[in-house]
Write an enzyme that holds these catalytic residues in place. Structure first.
Site, PDB file in Angstrom:
ATOM      1  N   HIS A   1      50.804 -23.523  -6.233  1.00  0.00           N
ATOM      2  CA  HIS A   1      51.917 -23.372  -4.480  1.00  0.00           C
ATOM      3  C   HIS A   1      52.802 -24.249  -5.635  1.00  0.00           C
ATOM      4  O   HIS A   1      53.955 -24.618  -5.060  1.00  0.00           O
ATOM      5  CB  HIS A   1      52.164 -23.603  -3.153  1.00  0.00           C
ATOM      6  CG  HIS A   1      52.580 -23.272  -2.464  1.00  0.00           C
ATOM      7  ND1 HIS A   1      54.076 -23.161  -2.139  1.00  0.00           N
ATOM      8  CD2 HIS A   1      52.283 -22.849  -1.125  1.00  0.00           C
ATOM      9  CE1 HIS A   1      53.981 -22.559  -1.538  1.00  0.00           C
ATOM     10  NE2 HIS A   1      53.115 -22.568  -0.345  1.00  0.00           N
TER      11      HIS A   1
ATOM     12  N   ASP B   1      55.429  -2.112  -8.097  1.00  0.00           N
ATOM     13  CA  ASP B   1      55.250  -1.604  -8.390  1.00  0.00           C
ATOM     14  C   ASP B   1      54.824  -1.435 -10.465  1.00  0.00           C
ATOM     15  O   ASP B   1      55.767  -1.949 -11.126  1.00  0.00           O
ATOM     16  CB  ASP B   1      56.268  -0.431  -8.222  1.00  0.00           C
ATOM     17  CG  ASP B   1      56.038   0.482  -9.264  1.00  0.00           C
ATOM     18  OD1 ASP B   1      54.958   1.226 -10.112  1.00  0.00           O
ATOM     19  OD2 ASP B   1      56.339   1.924  -9.033  1.00  0.00           O
TER      20      ASP B   1
END
Length: 443
Positions: free
Chosen positions: A159, A389
């Site tokens: 993060h 994808d």
């Protein structure tokens, strides 16, 4: 009992081309104490006829190496800066970690449901980076082939380097390279420029100290109920989906229960009313004392709230924490319109000056949110993760590797585009009450 996941291969992937050798400073917002952990995303893809596991694995490795060229800091290592309390990334093409694994226990259907325990799916990201400042890679990718021929791709991203928007941009770029669709080159180039979110140096005389009273996210509140023990013991993952119709019902209820004179009640967003409903249901289910001060913390994207706005492609932490504050008794009695108004006003406070003040507080005094009284809501449902994808179609589930007491708003893949899946781990004793209150918003 056999292991739920068996690792076949783990290797370090380095950039496919030479990358700059340099040390890059992270911003004051990147370096915050509460961001020094790894965000662990889980994307599940269904099996389809003709899917070749070996070639898919090879494509992912090659695509990761290629993605690490423009995103070369993900192949570096994070360390404390020697001359300041902030952090920096040493970029020497050290590499990210790629793992291929197999599971005879889990199918894609199993992973579309909430796990039975908070850490049931831990092995889907076998390399768990607990401390990113100890030379660990800031990026880990694990491809796990499931028993039905489906795939789970878990990704751990520090993060400190990237927020949710930046991480989603990287994952979509990585996936487009892997799928061979040829659109990755049309994406905005990744921009580092972390200095843009550092507090400006004082001009002339010494700058006045920030008044912390206007930043309740950093305030400590009195603990009237042994809060951390109450909210963290024997947690049970929960998942509830709100479709467009349910969100519309919440908006109507919020308008009816808003405070007198609140002219913004007609324009509450789906996030505001749903977050208020979750906060209120959670608080009521856990039966906090009426005088216990509670805070709802949530991310506010500041890319377009600072002047000038941040450049397209900026993938660092470009958010501050919004903070709604009230007492448990008021949250219950006044309804979700009251909570929605608190969220709306917390968002409206954030502008260029507010961001500058946060940057000063976290860089000069190492201000850090306290955990007592806090529920954190993180909105993953609008990041674009549902479009990632890798050549296997869109994911049928997007979530976190481990379910925690922090609440996630996730895209509900099989529903309409506006549907949101709410996942949060709740103490076992409060699960039934929480479910009941979440399902009946009129209570």
């Amino acid at each position: 009992m056999a292991a739920s996941v068996r690792v076949k291969e783990a290797l370090v992937i380095t950039p496919s081309e030479p990358t700059p050798a340099r040390v890059l400073p992270l911003s004051a917002l990147d370096s915050q104490l509460f961001l020094r952990f790894t965000v662990e995303y889980l994307l599940v893809y269904r099996a389809w006829h003709g899917l070749d596991q070996a070639s898919t694995t090879t494509r992912l490795k090659l695509a990761l190496a290629e993605a690490l060229v423009p995103y070369y800091p993900f192949a570096g290592r994070i360390r404390p800066r020697p001359d300041s309390p902030g952090l920096e990334v040493v970029c020497r093409a050290q590499g990210a970690v790629f793992i291929e694994a197999f599971s005879d226990r889990y199918s894609s259907k199993d992973l579309e449901k909430p796990p039975k325990t908070v850490s049931q799916w831990r092995k889907l990201l076998s390399l768990h980076v607990a401390d990113v400042l100890r030379g660990s890679p800031p990026l880990v990718v694990q491809l796990t082939w499931l028993r039905d021929g489906a795939a789970a791709i878990a990704v751990g991203i520090s993060h400190c380097i990237s927020d949710g928007i930046g991480s989603a941009e990287f994952l979509n770029y990585f996936a487009e390279l892997a799928s061979g669709k040829g659109v990755a080159g049309s994406r905005p180039k990744p921009v580092w420029d972390r200095h843009l979110l550092n507090p400006p140096p004082p001009a002339g005389k010494k700058r006045a100290r920030v008044n912390s009273a206007s930043h309740p996210e950093f305030h400590r509140v009195a603990d009237l109920c042994d809060f951390m023990n109450l909210v963290s013991t024997e947690l049970k993952p929960t998942s509830i989906t709100f479709d467009k119709m349910r969100l519309g019902e919440l908006k109507r209820l919020a308008r009816c229960t808003s405070q007198p004179g609140d002219e913004s009640s007609s324009f509450y967003t789906s996030f505001e009313v749903l977050a208020a409903h979750v906060w209120r249901s959670w608080a009521r289910a856990l039966e906090f004392p009426p005088n216990q001060v509670l805070k709802l913390l949530f991310s506010i994207n500041v890319r377009n709230r600072v002047k000038p706005g941040l450049p397209e492609g900026y993938y660092g932490n470009a958010f501050v924490l919004g903070c709604a504050v009230t007492k448990a008794g008021e949250l219950e009695e006044k309804g979700i319109g009251y909570g929605s108004g608190l969220l709306r006003r917390a968002k409206e406070r954030v502008g260029k000056e507010y961001v500058r003040e946060v940057s000063e507080l976290v860089s000069e005094s190492m201000a850090n949110p306290d955990s007592v009284g806090v529920l954190i809501v993180s909105q993953w449902s609008r990041l674009g993760m549902e479009r990632v994808d890798f050549g296997m179609g869109k994911p049928v589930h997007v979530g976190s590797v481990c379910c925690d007491r922090y609440c996630l708003f996730l895209p509900a893949s099989d529903e309409d585009d506006e549907s949101v899946k709410v996942m949060v781990a709740v103490p076992t004793f409060a699960v039934d009450s929480y479910h009941f209150l979440m399902q009946d918003s009129n209570l």
